[in-house]
Motif scaffolding. Structure first.
Motif, PDB file in Angstrom:
ATOM      1  N   SER A 170       0.822  -1.206   0.000  1.00 24.96           N
ATOM      2  CA  SER A 170       0.000   0.000   0.000  1.00 24.96           C
ATOM      3  C   SER A 170       0.858   1.258   0.000  1.00 24.96           C
ATOM      4  CB  SER A 170      -0.933  -0.011   1.213  1.00 24.96           C
ATOM      5  OG  SER A 170      -1.701   1.173   1.280  1.00 24.96           O
ATOM      6  N   SER A 204       2.182   2.049  -3.468  1.00 25.56           N
ATOM      7  CA  SER A 204       1.177   2.161  -4.533  1.00 25.56           C
ATOM      8  C   SER A 204       0.528   3.536  -4.492  1.00 25.56           C
ATOM      9  CB  SER A 204       0.106   1.072  -4.370  1.00 25.56           C
ATOM     10  OG  SER A 204      -0.922   1.255  -5.313  1.00 25.56           O
ATOM     11  N   SER A 211      -2.472   3.839  -5.813  1.00 26.12           N
ATOM     12  CA  SER A 211      -3.891   3.525  -5.870  1.00 26.12           C
ATOM     13  C   SER A 211      -4.539   3.772  -4.514  1.00 26.12           C
ATOM     14  CB  SER A 211      -4.100   2.070  -6.294  1.00 26.12           C
ATOM     15  OG  SER A 211      -5.464   1.722  -6.241  1.00 26.12           O
ATOM     16  N   VAL A 230      -5.510  -1.212  -2.292  1.00 19.56           N
ATOM     17  CA  VAL A 230      -4.593  -2.281  -2.677  1.00 19.56           C
ATOM     18  C   VAL A 230      -5.097  -3.580  -2.061  1.00 19.56           C
ATOM     19  CG1 VAL A 230      -2.247  -3.175  -2.490  1.00 19.56           C
ATOM     20  CG2 VAL A 230      -2.619  -0.733  -2.874  1.00 19.56           C
ATOM     21  N   GLU A 267      -5.117  -1.990 -12.532  1.00 12.77           N
ATOM     22  CA  GLU A 267      -3.741  -1.569 -12.299  1.00 12.77           C
ATOM     23  C   GLU A 267      -2.761  -2.621 -12.801  1.00 12.77           C
ATOM     24  OE1 GLU A 267      -0.902  -0.002  -8.624  1.00 12.77           O
ATOM     25  OE2 GLU A 267      -3.029  -0.426  -8.296  1.00 12.77           O
TER      26      GLU A 267
END
Length: 389
Positions: free
Chosen positions: A82, A85, A87, A90, A178
Motif C-alpha cells: 500500500s 502504490s 492507488s 490495494v 492496475e
C-alpha cells in the motif's frame, strides 16, 4: 491503520468469539438481530455484524495463535504494498491452506488496504483508515477506524459471507485494472471499419481515372495487437504491433470497370450491351504496424486518452474483381481472380487518436497501389473508426 492497533483488535475479536465470555460482554442490538455490540472496559465499542451464529462458530475452527501470526505476516505485506502504490485501494490474496497442507488454516485470506484520497499512500489518515480482511471463502472481517477530531474513536468490525462487499469488489476491479496497466505486454483484438480513397492519381493516355464511390469503397481490418510498454513501470509510452488482416474494396462508378489486358490493368467502359450496376476490385492483405503510442488513464484506472503515429508494412494475399450487370434482359454477375498488377508489398504511415472507448484511425500507402506503368497510378488512403474489444 497501524498494524499495532489492528492486531490486538483482531486478537480480542477472535478471543471473544472462541470463548464463552460473560453474558454482559455481548448483547444483541435492538434494531438488528444480526448485530452484536461489544463493550470493552476502556469504554471503546466494537460492533460485529453477522448473518447467523454459524458464522461466529466458523472462527472456532482455527487456532488463534496461528491465525494471528498469519494475519500479522500478511497485513505487513499488504501495508508495504500500500505504501508503494498510488492507488486508493490495494488488495492482496494469500492461500495459507496451500502453503501449509494439513494445518487448520483458512483456505484464502484477502487483505485490502484503503488509502484516503489526497494523502500520501501508506500514512495514517486523520479521518480514518479502512482495512478489509476476508478469511476463507465463508465469511469476512471488515475493520473501520474513524476519528472525528474530538478525541472520540469509533471502531466497527463486520463479519459476513452473503456476498463480497462493495469495497472488496471495487478493490479487486482496481487491482485488475492496475495490473493490466502495469503489464509489460498486453494484447487486444479490435476491428477497423472505414472507407478507401485514391489520391495522387495520374491517368495514362486512353485510360479513364478510377473514380471511386466514396460510401461503397469500404475498408475492414481484423487486428490482433500487442502493446509493449516502453520505459519503466507505469510509463504511458507503448509500441503497438501485431498482425492485421485487411480488406480493401475499390468500388468504381457503375459505368466503368477494372480490366487487365496485355499485361496492363486499366479502367475502361464495359462491353457494348452491358449496363453495369456494380463494379469493384477487392484486395486482401496482411499488415504489420509499428506504431509508438501514448496511452493515459484517469484516476479510476479507465482508458482516458490515446494517441499514436507510426508506420506499417503489408503483403497482398489475393485480389478479384466483381461486376454486376444487366444484359439481354437478365441480371448477371462475373467474378474474376487475378493480381491485376497490384503491388504485392505495401508500406506507409498511419495514426490513431482515441478518447475512452472510441478510436479514429487513418492509413496512407506511400507506394503506388498498382505497379508502375502497368496500372492506374494512385495511392490509397483509408480512414475510419476502431471498435475496441
Amino acid at each position: 491503520m497501524k498494524r499495532s492497533f489492528l492486531l490486538p483488535l483482531l486478537t480480542m475479536l477472535l478471543a471473544l468469539v472462541s470463548t464463552t465470555g460473560s453474558a454482559g460482554a455481548l448483547r444483541p442490538a435492538s434494531l438488528n438481530d444480526d448485530t452484536i455490540v461489544v463493550r470493552l472496559p476502556n469504554q471503546a465499542t466494537m460492533t460485529l455484524y453477522v448473518k447467523n451464529k454459524a458464522q461466529l462458530r466458523e472462527l472456532r475452527n482455527y487456532k488463534l495463535d496461528s491465525l494471528i501470526v498469519l494475519l500479522d505476516t500478511y497485513i505487513a505485506q499488504a501495508e508495504k504494498a500500500s505504501k508503494n502504490s498510488t492507488s486508493e485501494q490495494v488488495t492482496m490474496e494469500f492461500y495459507p491452506a496451500k502453503d501449509q497442507p494439513g494445518q487448520q488454516v483458512p483456505e484464502q485470506i484477502r487483505i485490502t488496504m484503503h488509502n484516503e484520497p489526497g494523502k500520501p499512500a501508506g500514512r495514517t489518515a486523520r479521518t480514518g483508515d479502512h482495512v478489509d480482511v476476508t478469511l476463507g471463502r465463508v465469511f469476512g472481517v471488515s475493520v473501520d477506524e474513524n476519528t472525528d477530531g474530538s478525541g472520540n474513536d469509533r471502531v466497527s468490525v463486520r463479519v459476513g459471507s452473503s456476498a463480497k462487499s462493495d469495497s472488496v469488489r471495487n478493490a479487486e476491479r482496481k487491482a485488475r485494472q492496475e495490473e493490466r496497466a502495469n503489464r509489460a505486454v498486453h494484447s487486444n483484438f479490435d476491428i477497423d471499419l472505414g472507407l478507401n480513397a485514391l489520391t495522387n492519381q495520374a491517368t495514362a493516355p486512353g485510360d479513364f481515372r478510377p473514380d471511386l464511390r466514396p460510401a461503397a469503397s469500404r475498408y475492414i481490418s481484423l487486428n490482433w495487437h500487442y502493446d509493449i510498454r516502453l520505459g519503466r513501470k507505469g510509463s504511458p509510452l507503448y509500441l503497438r504491433t501485431g498482425p492485421e488482416l485487411a480488406f480493401n474494396n475499390y468500388m468504381l462508378d457503375n459505368v466503368y470497370q477494372f480490366r487487365s489486358a496485355n499485361g496492363v490493368t486499366s479502367v475502361t467502359l464495359p462491353d457494348a450491351g452491358r449496363n453495369l450496376t456494380k463494379s469493384k476490385l477487392a484486395v486482401s492483405s496482411i499488415n504489420l504496424p509499428l506504431m509508438p503510442m501514448l496511452s493515459f488513464r484517469d484516476k479510476k484506472g479507465h482508458d482516458a486518452f490515446r494517441i499514436g503515429a507510426g508506420g506499417f508494412v503489408g503483403y497482398r494475399l489475393g485480389a478479384h474483381t466483381k461486376i454486376k450487370y444487366e444484359e439481354g434482359g437478365s441480371t448477371k454477375k462475373d467474378k474474376d481472380r487475378g493480381s491485376y498488377n497490384l503491388e504485392d508489398f505495401q508500406y506507409g504511415v498511419q495514426g490513431t487518436i482515441g478518447i475512452r472507448s472510441i478510436d479514429l484511425f487513418a492509413k496512407y500507402n506511400l507506394n503506388n497501389t498498382f505497379k508502375d506503368n502497368r496500372g492506374p497510378q494512385a495511392n490509397t488512403i483509408s480512414f475510419g473508426i476502431s471498435l475496441l474489444n
